[in-house]
Structure formats: structure tokens, C-alpha cells
Write an enzyme that holds these catalytic residues in place. Structure first.
Site, PDB file in Angstrom:
ATOM      1  N   GLY A  31       0.821  -1.209   0.000  1.00  0.00           N
ATOM      2  CA  GLY A  31       0.000   0.000   0.000  1.00  0.00           C
ATOM      3  C   GLY A  31       0.851   1.254   0.000  1.00  0.00           C
ATOM      4  O   GLY A  31       2.083   1.197   0.081  1.00  0.00           O
ATOM      5  N   ASP A  88      -6.778   0.018   6.280  1.00  0.00           N
ATOM      6  CA  ASP A  88      -7.841   0.880   5.762  1.00  0.00           C
ATOM      7  C   ASP A  88      -8.641   1.521   6.895  1.00  0.00           C
ATOM      8  O   ASP A  88      -9.164   2.613   6.744  1.00  0.00           O
ATOM      9  CB  ASP A  88      -8.763   0.044   4.868  1.00  0.00           C
ATOM     10  N   GLY A 100      -7.063  -4.830   3.116  1.00  0.00           N
ATOM     11  CA  GLY A 100      -7.406  -5.534   1.885  1.00  0.00           C
ATOM     12  C   GLY A 100      -8.085  -4.689   0.842  1.00  0.00           C
ATOM     13  O   GLY A 100      -8.409  -5.181  -0.233  1.00  0.00           O
ATOM     14  N   GLU A 108      -1.048 -10.573   3.410  1.00  0.00           N
ATOM     15  CA  GLU A 108      -0.860  -9.646   4.533  1.00  0.00           C
ATOM     16  C   GLU A 108      -1.205 -10.337   5.851  1.00  0.00           C
ATOM     17  O   GLU A 108      -0.510 -10.164   6.856  1.00  0.00           O
ATOM     18  CB  GLU A 108      -1.744  -8.407   4.352  1.00  0.00           C
ATOM     19  N   LYS A 126      -7.451   7.179   8.922  1.00  0.00           N
ATOM     20  CA  LYS A 126      -7.849   5.764   8.972  1.00  0.00           C
ATOM     21  C   LYS A 126      -8.491   5.372  10.310  1.00  0.00           C
ATOM     22  O   LYS A 126      -8.946   4.238  10.450  1.00  0.00           O
ATOM     23  CB  LYS A 126      -6.635   4.864   8.733  1.00  0.00           C
TER      24      LYS A 126
END
Ligand code: A5P
Length: 241
Positions: A31, A88, A100, A108, A126
Site C-alpha cells: 500500500g 484501511d 485488503g 498480509e 484511517k
């Protein structure tokens, strides 16, 4: 002090890099936040730190190689000193997280489970008060019979959408489906409310056809949050108090 999202991601990533020590084998997440961590690890490796990493995606693997980080595998190193990854959503009161949305949840999770300490790095956008607040829960499913798997997820209350499907695709078509590194599809599933994330995680995992899901329950040991007021490091309280 900054509010620039990339600067915040970098601050969180660089704080995580402070935990690196010589000889470590670590998990390398996936990410945009983790990309800053990979850069920090690469710089330390170039400066002489002996370190190697298990990437959680083909994307991270390519990036690690580009940055000069020695790459290894989980099979060669079933136990990792630490793993660092973005997320996330994170609920700080429970350390529960959703991952994800970048599509790499399975590797992960395997890497997070192998780590003595799983460190999540995020900017404060987040943070969530409850799981599912910012969006759907990604569920990785095998392509074979994916529609019947989706129907079983719907029976658990999850409204699903096949990741990658185009708006004008006929119902049930998977021609444009996003395919994970493991060759699977992702169903982004929205629940109206998730009062018990652990129970939902177990229920999703119990659906035949599901490979895994993006609920990371009880995995994070440390959460590093960068915000306008600075970087905060949160440690999961030990179960023994
Ligand atoms: C990848 O599958 C994800 O779990 C990412 O770790 C997560 O989406 C965070 O990504 P960003 O740092 O790009 O927001």
C-alpha cells in the site's frame, strides 16, 4: 506539523523504521503508506543494516527489489521479528483493523500472523470508531462458484460487490474481476452494522468458498498514527494486564 496525507504516511512509516535492528527478518506490507516504510528500510539496507523482508504482494516484492531490500519467503522464515503494514481502518479501543482494500489481504494476514509484533502504520484519516465505518469488508473468494459463495455471504447480511466489475457488466459476469496474487476474486461486502467484529470474522471464515477476509482481529500489537498533532504510538495492552 503537517496535514499533508503523504507527509503523514511518511512520518508513521519512519517511526516504524526505528524498530529495525541488525539481522532482522521482517514482513513488508502493501500500500501507499507501506511504500514509505519500504523506502526507509531500503535506505537503512543501503547504509549497511543487515535486513531481509517477506513481501505481502507481488507489488511490494518488486518495490523491495527496486529499493535494494533483500527479499525472502515465509517458507524460509516462518517466524518474523516484526511486520509493518498499512490499514484501511483501525479502531484504537480494540486494535481491530480492516485491510485488503488494496487487494493483498491474504498474504498480509499470513505475514502478520507470522510476526512476533505486527505494527500498523496509518495517518489519522484511517481511525474509526467502529469496524466498517469507512467502507466495505473485503472478502477473498475462490473463482469457482463465486456466485454461490456470494449468496452465502449475503445470507450473513453482507451486501456484496465483485471487485473490478464494470457498471454495465451483466449480473454475475466476472470478465473484469480484480484477481488477487493468489488467483482469487474479492467481494467487497457491506454490513449495515458490525456489533461483534470477531463473531463476523468467524462467520465469514466459515463460508465455503471464502479464502480469507480483511478483518484483522487481535493481530495488531502496535499502531502508529501520524496526525496534525504529531505521531502517536499505541501498544496493545498485554492480556495479563
Ligand atoms: C492492501 O491490501 C491493504 O491492506 C493496504 O495495506 C491498505 O489498503 C492500506 O493502504 P494505504 O496505505 O495505501 O492506504
Amino acid at each position: 506539523m503537517t496535514t499533508d496525507p503523504d507527509a503523514l504516511k511518511q512520518e508513521a512509516a519512519e517511526r516504524a523504521a526505528a524498530y529495525l535492528t541488525d539481522g532482522m527478518v521482517i514482513g513488508l506490507g502493501t500500500g501507499s503508506t507501506t511504500d514509505f516504510f519500504l523506502r526507509a528500510v531500503g535506505a537503512r539496507a543501503q547504509a549497511g543494516l543487515r535486513i531481509s523482508g517477506v513481501p505481502t504482494s507481488t507489488r511490494s516484492e518488486a518495490r523491495a527489489r527496486e529499493l535494494g531490500i533483500p527479499v525472502t519467503t515465509l517458507d524460509a522464515n516462518p517466524r518474523l521479528a516484526l511486520a509493518v503494514d498499512g490499514a484501511d481502518e483501525v479502531v484504537l479501543s480494540s486494535f481491530d483493523a480492516v485491510k485488503g482494500r488494496g487487494g493483498a489481504l491474504l498474504r498480509e494476514k499470513l505475514v502478520a500472523l507470522a510476526a512476533d509484533v505486527f505494527i500498523i502504520i496509518i495517518d489519522e484519516s484511517k481511525l474509526a470508531a467502529h469496524i466498517g465505518e469507512h467502507g466495505a469488508i473485503p472478502v477473498e473468494v475462490v473463482p469457482f462458484g463465486w456466485q454461490s459463495t456470494a449468496a452465502r455471504l449475503a445470507a450473513l447480511g453482507g451486501a456484496w460487490r465483485l471487485r473490478g466489475a464494470a457498471p454495465d457488466d451483466p449480473p454475475g459476469a466476472a470478465d473484469h474481476a480484480f484477481v488477487t496474487d493468489g488467483g482469487n476474486f474479492i467481494l467487497d461486502c457491506q454490513w449495515p452494522a458490525i456489533p461483534d467484529p470477531g463473531a463476523l470474522a468467524a462467520a465469514i471464515k466459515g463460508v465455503t468458498g471464502v479464502v480469507d477476509h480483511g478483518l484483522f482481529i487481535g493481530l495488531a500489537g502496535r499502531v502508529i498514527v501520524a496526525g496534525a498533532a504529531g505521531v502517536q504510538v499505541y501498544e496493545r495492552p498485554s492480556p495479563c494486564g
